[in-house]
Motif scaffolding. Structure first.
Motif, PDB file in Angstrom:
ATOM      1  N   LEU A   1       0.827  -1.211   0.000  1.00  0.00           N
ATOM      2  CA  LEU A   1       0.000   0.000   0.000  1.00  0.00           C
ATOM      3  C   LEU A   1       0.856   1.253   0.000  1.00  0.00           C
ATOM      4  N   ARG A   2       1.950   1.216   0.690  1.00  0.00           N
ATOM      5  CA  ARG A   2       2.842   2.390   0.745  1.00  0.00           C
ATOM      6  C   ARG A   2       3.441   2.678  -0.626  1.00  0.00           C
ATOM      7  N   GLN A   3       3.936   1.624  -1.312  1.00  0.00           N
ATOM      8  CA  GLN A   3       4.485   1.812  -2.658  1.00  0.00           C
ATOM      9  C   GLN A   3       3.406   2.268  -3.630  1.00  0.00           C
TER      10      GLN A   3
ATOM     11  N   ILE B   1       0.126  -5.553  -6.063  1.00  0.00           N
ATOM     12  CA  ILE B   1      -0.947  -5.950  -5.148  1.00  0.00           C
ATOM     13  C   ILE B   1      -0.628  -7.342  -4.614  1.00  0.00           C
ATOM     14  N   PRO B   2      -0.774  -7.584  -3.309  1.00  0.00           N
ATOM     15  CA  PRO B   2      -0.437  -8.893  -2.744  1.00  0.00           C
ATOM     16  C   PRO B   2      -1.176 -10.021  -3.449  1.00  0.00           C
TER      17      PRO B   2
ATOM     18  N   ASN C   1      -9.324   2.132  -0.220  1.00  0.00           N
ATOM     19  CA  ASN C   1     -10.026   3.375   0.095  1.00  0.00           C
ATOM     20  C   ASN C   1      -9.697   3.924   1.491  1.00  0.00           C
ATOM     21  N   PRO C   2      -9.720   3.098   2.550  1.00  0.00           N
ATOM     22  CA  PRO C   2      -9.388   3.661   3.876  1.00  0.00           C
ATOM     23  C   PRO C   2      -7.977   4.229   3.946  1.00  0.00           C
ATOM     24  N   ALA C   3      -7.036   3.611   3.215  1.00  0.00           N
ATOM     25  CA  ALA C   3      -5.663   4.120   3.232  1.00  0.00           C
ATOM     26  C   ALA C   3      -5.560   5.461   2.529  1.00  0.00           C
ATOM     27  N   ILE C   4      -6.434   5.728   1.573  1.00  0.00           N
ATOM     28  CA  ILE C   4      -6.440   7.039   0.910  1.00  0.00           C
ATOM     29  C   ILE C   4      -7.077   8.087   1.824  1.00  0.00           C
TER      30      ILE C   4
END
Length: 1329
Positions: free
Chosen positions: A733-735, A821-822, A862-865
């Motif tokens: 997610l960070r990348q 994506i994992p 979405n929550p990470a954004i």
């Protein structure tokens, strides 16, 4: 001037009379009063004065024009009293020059006002036109020509563009000549010139059409007449060349039709002009060439070879290959050719025909020296005349003959060699004939030679025998010496050769060995039945080297550190979140500072006790004690958790037997702990199998409609997202999002707000906060009312543009990072799509992809954004937080992407966003392709190379680190829901739970005496000790049963291990051959060394990595005993159908080859896992450091609060404990603030009070006083001195209302209060020093 004054006076009088007499009512004169008459007289006087000033201004303008000063002229023209049109000071020289010219034409009287008005208006328009021309914008020039009052004549609408282009060029030319302006006459001249050019072009087009029509008629004279048309303006047309013009033009047109494929194609002007020039050039060249050929014929007739040579060399003749040395030959051959032609043709003709360019005939008159393209009447070719082609042929033949002769002379030596070779050939032929004769007589020759040689040889032989018989001893000695010398020489030469080519030999050997090894490895990996000889070469790979043990031990240690660190970080994060809440409550004064200090001390105590707990967790008092009973209990739990780990159906069913809140906690702790947070590929594979099984179970049992996945909160989906967004998926997610999110956050000028009501309220709040006065705009409005304001619409438009730009950046980052994506997320998306398709086959592809999008985007990204600081997407310093505007920007982008991923258009209450619906549809198409590609992943077996043999070949057993509390909870849950999880009482789970018995308590795990019975807080200590973690080495109770050969899988494994030991020592083509061949003493000795080395290595191996006792016993058997045991096992396997003697037990050889291949893959995966664990540990340490930094920040904050409390006496006290205040401290007395409702109404704080008129506000008194809680106020309302009501007012709630855009609130359920102005008042009176 006197006359002007009289006229003005007359005008004024007449206007006065008109005004007085004018108003009538039905023919009846209306009598005006005195005031009306005075007003009319005053108006007429003003008009007369204005006319007088205008005439004076016109006179001053004429005077300035006569003086010739452009600046003064413009100043007079700008005089408002002159009442002239607009004047441009920059065009002062233009006005001066043109008006002076007009003044000269008008005589001494000068220019009148009307003339000046017309002239100034036109000159101003000319000045504007000059400025427009300086911009070089044709469209602006056209608009100026058509719209301004310039009054140009002959302006054609079709020619406006050309007018503009020509005027721009003319303007540039005037500027280059240092002329300041184009005058009106210059512009009119340009317009007339363009009209003339256009007219000429039209006429020329008509002429070109007539030329093409004449060509089609086929009449050269008609073509000539068309070419001579004056309107065509063609140059170089010669009437005498009419025929050739026609031919060339016709040929050109034919070529044009062929190249374009259009039979109706016509020639254009440049093509016609080029054809005319070509025809004229042909005329000149033909005449010159014909004259030169006639001259050559004349010199040939004269008979002088030198003159003939000179004539041939004339450039105009165009002859090639003329050589000076061949003059006589040229003369002779040309004369002979003339004689031949004269005998065949006529001698009376004067015309000669020449072919020009192999296409046109040219007729040349020998007498006049003139030529024509038309065949003359009565044409007759003069026979004696040679044509250019005939002359060229003669020249070529003569020159070629001369060159050939020179070639022979230059190559005389080569000719001599050729002759010599011919002579040699003749001699060899003669010799071969003699040899042929001798071959024919060969029998006779051989007989003769044999008789002679036999006689001579016998004579020599007899003499040699006699000599040798006399010297036998000497001969033997000489032979031995010679043989020895030859052998030594050959050996030394070979040895020297090898020494000189040692490097090459080594390379060749390495190449051959490598090729052989590659072929053998291809056979091992690719052949369905690899031979035993090949498998034997690679069985050493199954041996565990010290490096394998070292790497295995390092992986085990790192895995333990990673799992421990993850659990520690999770606990720290929970504690820090709780600290955030407590500090927030402290700020709002909901709790005391002492509560925060107490929680901080607990955090420190947990951190300090961690190492102590780790040291005491492995003592011998608890379940890991040395007693047999405790050992059996430990093994039973290890068997239980191995079964739960490898068979996902148990946990999948257990998850759905528990309540939602309990299952979530169970998943976050026990399940992820059981799979070690997927720290290696085996555990990730097993965890994905659990996710898959649980998701299919949930869909089949709990999903009735396809939208339930979106509208509900599926347990498995939540678990998958939580896992992949945690430590495992953090870097992904960070990348994926960090660059674009950071760009949005760092953009200080970015402001996105698409809610018209919020934008409106923010605008009103901004106005009121800036001015401190109540806005006259209403506070509560509908979206339509908000959109009616221009400022709101402008802000929304700017927000929409910024929103699209930011959304595109985030979307591009997402769709371009599919591989990042994992794998687990993509695989679960695939399972989700397939499972829903199986249960809802009528669902369309779009519906399924929207569900996939809900998982991949809405739940995962979405929550990470929206909250990048909460998911560690961006780096934040301790105590740092995002601004509200930054959060709103990210939320708007996330909302847009959410709508796009679900293909949900804006409507209803979001109707103001409908212009974005087209963008939503376009973005969904990109998302759709992305979701389809995301579901295209291989199965876990293929991805991780895991199969049924994986745990058998793996050196180390799986180890988990789990707390005592989690073990007890899992045990109790399994017993509680056993019937639902495993209805079959013969199931393995029933047997394992029966071995475990009842659920033990914490003290049973820790051992007796772990907690002092006299401990007053015994329950709290036990609760804390329940979090102690222990390690369990997972093994299967049903996999390796020692000495039980009935277990075929165990028997197969043991047999393979024994076969590997045997074939490693003994060679053979087949397994039966090796087993039936007795071992030699050397082989037994070698086997004993290997067994001893293996035992020494196993003794140094850590306990967790050692082989089982049964395996060690088998490996220590002598070689012959191993072979006998193998034979017994093979018979058992053959009876079970797992092996066949007819194919030499190839099934076991294939299994051994498979184990070798898996061992290689396992080593590769172990290296990759080691690297991955090191990276994960580094990231976890970084996160731990960040948490520690936050703890230090909170410590600093708490110390600052304590220092502030001790250093100064604020107007409110914060109690440090519940015992009361310190001695001598003064009790705090609140300072109240009193205002009448009328005063607050004047300030705009009170808007209205229901049931009370404004004039009664003076009887209402509001008493505002702060309470002991920071940020809380008590507001009392009194009416005429009688206390009516009181209410608690929280300053934090007011700030929240302001943030949410609420401008008006109700107090006492009656009074409407302006929130912004109330905050302004409280800040001013209570918080500003």
């Amino acid at each position: 001037m006197t006359r002007c004054r009289r006229s003005l006076a007359l005008v004024s009088k007449s206007r006065i009379i008109d005004f007085i007499v004018g108003p009538q009512d039905g023919g009846r004169t209306v009598v005006l009063d005195k005031d009306e008459i005075l007003r009319i007289v005053s108006s007429c006087n003003d008009f007369a004065d204005a006319e007088k000033r205008k005439l004076e201004a016109v006179a001053q303008i004429n005077t300035a024009i006569r003086l010739g000063n452009a600046v003064e002229t413009v100043e007079e023209l700008l005089n408002p009293e002159a009442q002239l049109p607009i004047v441009y000071q920059s065009a002062a020289n233009l006005y001066q020059a043109e008006l002076f010219s007009l003044q000269l034409q008008g005589g001494r009287s000068g220019l009148g006002h009307e003339e000046l008005s017309v002239a100034v208006e036109m000159l101003s328009a000319v000045a504007v036109l000059n400025e427009v021309l300086d911009t070089k914008d044709p469209q602006a020039v056209i608009e100026q020509l058509t719209d301004s009052p310039l009054g140009f004549t002959n302006v054609e609408q079709d020619n406006l563009n050309r007018y503009a282009d020509m005027l721009i060029e003319e303007r540039a030319e005037t500027l280059s000549k240092s002329q300041e302006f184009l005058t009106w006459n210059d512009v009119q001249k340009c317009i007339d010139m363009v009209n003339i050019q256009v007219q000429e072009e039209h006429e020329r087009i008509i002429a070109i059409a007539e030329i093409n029509e004449a060509l089609n008629s086929g009449d050269p004279q008609q073509t000539l007449a068309a070419l001579l048309l004056p309107t065509a303006k063609l140059t170089g047309v010669n009437p005498a060349t009419a025929q050739h013009y026609h031919d060339v033009l016709h040929y050109t047109k034919r070529c044009l039709c062929q190249s374009s494929g259009d039979e109706s194609a016509v020639l254009w002007l440049d093509q016609i002009q080029e054809a005319i020039l070509t025809a004229n050039q042909d005329e000149e060249e033909a005449l010159t060439m014909a004259g030169a050929v006639a001259h050559i014929n004349k010199t040939v007739e004269e008979g002088d070879s030198q003159n003939t040579l000179q004539a041939l060399q004339i450039p105009s003749a165009g002859l090639r290959a003329v050589h000076p040395d061949c003059a006589d030959s040229y003369q002779a051959d040309l004369a002979h050719r003339q004689t031949m032609n004269a005998s065949k043709g006529s001698s009376d003709g004067v015309w000669v025909k020449h072919s020009i360019k192999d296409s046109y005939d040219y007729f040349y008159n020998l007498e006049t020296g003139q030529g024509t393209w038309e065949e003359p009447e009565g044409f007759e070719q003069k026979g004696a005349q040679l044509s250019k082609e005939e002359i060229q042929n003669v020249v070529n033949s003569v020159t070629a003959e001369y060159n050939r002769e020179q070639l022979w002379l230059a190559n005389e030596s080569f000719v001599t060699q050729l002759q010599a070779r011919i002579r040699g050939y003749l001699f060899r032929r003669k010799h071969s004939q003699r040899m042929e004769y001798l071959h024919q007589q060969e029998p006779h020759v051989v007989a003769l030679q044999a008789s002679w040689r036999g006689y001579r040889q016998r004579k020599i032989y007899v003499a040699r025998i006699n000599l040798l018989q006399k010297s036998v001893a000497s001969v033997v000695k000489i032979q031995s010496i010679v043989k020895m010398w030859k052998a030594k020489r050959k050996y030394n030469q070979r040895l020297q050769f090898f020494r000189e080519h040692e490097k090459e030999i080594v390379k060749i050997q390495a190449f051959l060995k490598a090729n052989k090894a590659r072929d053998d490895y291809r056979t091992l990996t690719g052949a369905s039945d690899p031979p035993l000889s090949v498998v034997r070469k690679f069985v050493h790979l199954l041996e565990q080297s010290p490096l394998d043990l070292q790497e295995e031990q390092e992986v085990t240690q790192l895995r333990e550190e990673v799992v421990t660190k993850i659990r520690s970080n999770q606990q720290m994060e929970k504690d820090l979140n709780l600290m955030d809440i407590k500090i927030g409550l402290l700020v709002k004064n909901r709790i005391t500072l002492q509560d925060v200090v107490s929680h901080s001390k607990k955090m420190k105590n947990k951190k300090n006790k961690t190492s102590h707990d780790d040291q005491t967790a492995g003592d011998g008092l608890g379940i890991k004690g040395l007693s047999k009973g405790k050992r059996r209990k430990l093994e039973a739990y290890q068997h239980l958790f191995y079964l739960l780990q490898t068979i996902p159906s148990y946990l999948a069913k257990l998850i759905f037997q528990m309540p939602q809140n309990k299952s979530t906690k169970f998943m976050d702790t026990v399940i992820f702990t059981l799979y070690n947070y997927a720290s290696n590929q085996r555990e990730e594979y097993l965890l994905l199998k659990l996710f898959k099984t649980a998701l299919e179970e949930e869909i089949n049992s709990k999903v009735d409609q396809i939208q339930d996945i979106v509208t509900g909160n599926p347990t498995v989906i939540k678990m998958v997202v939580s896992f992949n967004r945690g430590a495992r998926g953090h870097n992904t997610l960070r990348q994926l999002l960090a660059p674009v999110v950071k760009e949005i956050i760092d953009n200080k000028s970015l402001g996105i707000n698409t809610n018209p009501v919020d934008v409106y309220k923010a605008w009103v709040n901004q106005l009121e906060t800036a001015t401190g006065e109540a806005s006259k705009l209403p506070y509560e409005v509908t979206p339509e009312q908000a959109m009616s304001h221009e400022e709101v619409r402008n802000r929304l438009q700017a927000s929409s543009v910024a929103l699209r730009s930011a959304t595109d950046k985030v979307l591009n980052s997402i769709v371009s990072s599919l591989d990042n994506i994992p794998y687990g997320m993509r695989y679960i998306a695939k399972v989700l799509k397939n499972s829903l398709h199986e249960k809802f086959p009528e669902a369309s592809e779009d519906e399924l992809l929207k569900i996939v999008g809900n998982l991949l985007y809405y739940r995962y990204m979405n929550p990470a954004i929206v909250a990048p600081d909460g998911f560690d997407i961006i780096d934040m310093s301790a105590g740092g937080q995002l601004h509200l505007d930054q959060r709103r920007n990210l939320g708007s982008v996330a909302k847009m992407l959410q709508h796009a991923a679900a293909s949900k258009l804006f409507e209803g209450e979001n109707a103001h966003m409908t212009p974005m619906n087209k963008y939503i549809s376009q973005t969904y198409e990109k998302f759709r392709s992305f979701f389809q590609a995301a579901c295209d992943v291989p199965e876990p077996e293929e991805r991780f190379n895991v199969d049924e043999y994986s745990d058998m070949v793996t050196l180390s057993k799986p180890v988990i680190y789990i707390s005592i509390e989690e073990i007890i909870n899992t045990h109790s849950l399994l017993l509680e829901h056993l019937e639902a999880i495993s209805p079959d009482r013969n199931d393995l789970l029933h047997e394992l739970l029966q071995d475990l018995g009842d659920v033990p308590d914490v003290e049973a795990f820790l051992g007796e005496g772990a907690v002092d019975p006299d401990e007053p807080n015994r329950e709290g200590v036990l609760s804390q000790l329940a979090k102690t973690e222990i390690s369990l080495t997972l093994t299967s109770k049903f996999e390796l049963l020692e000495g039980d050969d009935k277990d075929l899988k165990t028997l197969m494994t043991k047999t393979k291990k024994l076969i590997v030991d045997v074939i490693r020592i003994q060679h053979g083509e087949t397994l039966p051959e090796i087993l039936e061949t007795p071992a030699t003493a050397s082989q037994e000795s070698e086997h004993t060394k290997i067994v001893q080395r293996r035992a020494d290595q196993d003794a140094q191996t850590p306990a967790g990595l050692r082989s089982s006792q049964a395996v060690l016993e088998d490996s220590q058997l002598p070689l012959e005993q191993k072979k006998r045991k193998i034979l017994r096992s093979l018979r058992n396997l053959e009876q079970a159908g797992l092996a066949t003697a007819s194919n030499n037990y190839q099934e076991l050889i294939n299994d051994i080859a498979k184990d070798i291949r898996y061992q290689r893959r396992y080593r590769q995966r172990r290296k990759a896992e080691l690297t991955k664990l090191q990276q994960t540990l580094t990231a976890l340490n970084s996160k731990t450091a960040f948490f520690q930094e936050q703890m230090n920040y909170y410590d600093t904050y708490i110390k600052a609060c304590l220092d502030n409390l001790n250093r100064k006496n604020s107007r409110r006290s914060i109690k440090m404990d519940s015992k009361g205040e310190e001695k001598g401290s003064k009790k705090w007395k609140p300072q109240s603030l009193k205002y009448t409702a009328a005063r607050l109404h004047e300030k705009g704080v009170i808007l209205e009070i229901e049931g009370l008129q404004t004039n009664q506000f003076k009887n209402v008194m509001f008493d505002i006083s702060p309470t002991e809680e920071v940020g809380d106020f008590e507001v009392k309302a009194k009416f005429m001195g009688v206390e009516m009501e009181k209410v608690q007012l929280h300053f934090q709630d007011l700030l929240q209302l302001q943030y949410e855009g609420v401008a008006v609130m109700k107090m006492f359920d009656k009074a409407k209060v302006n929130v912004n102005l109330l905050i302004f008042l409280l800040n001013k009176k209570f918080y500003v020093k």
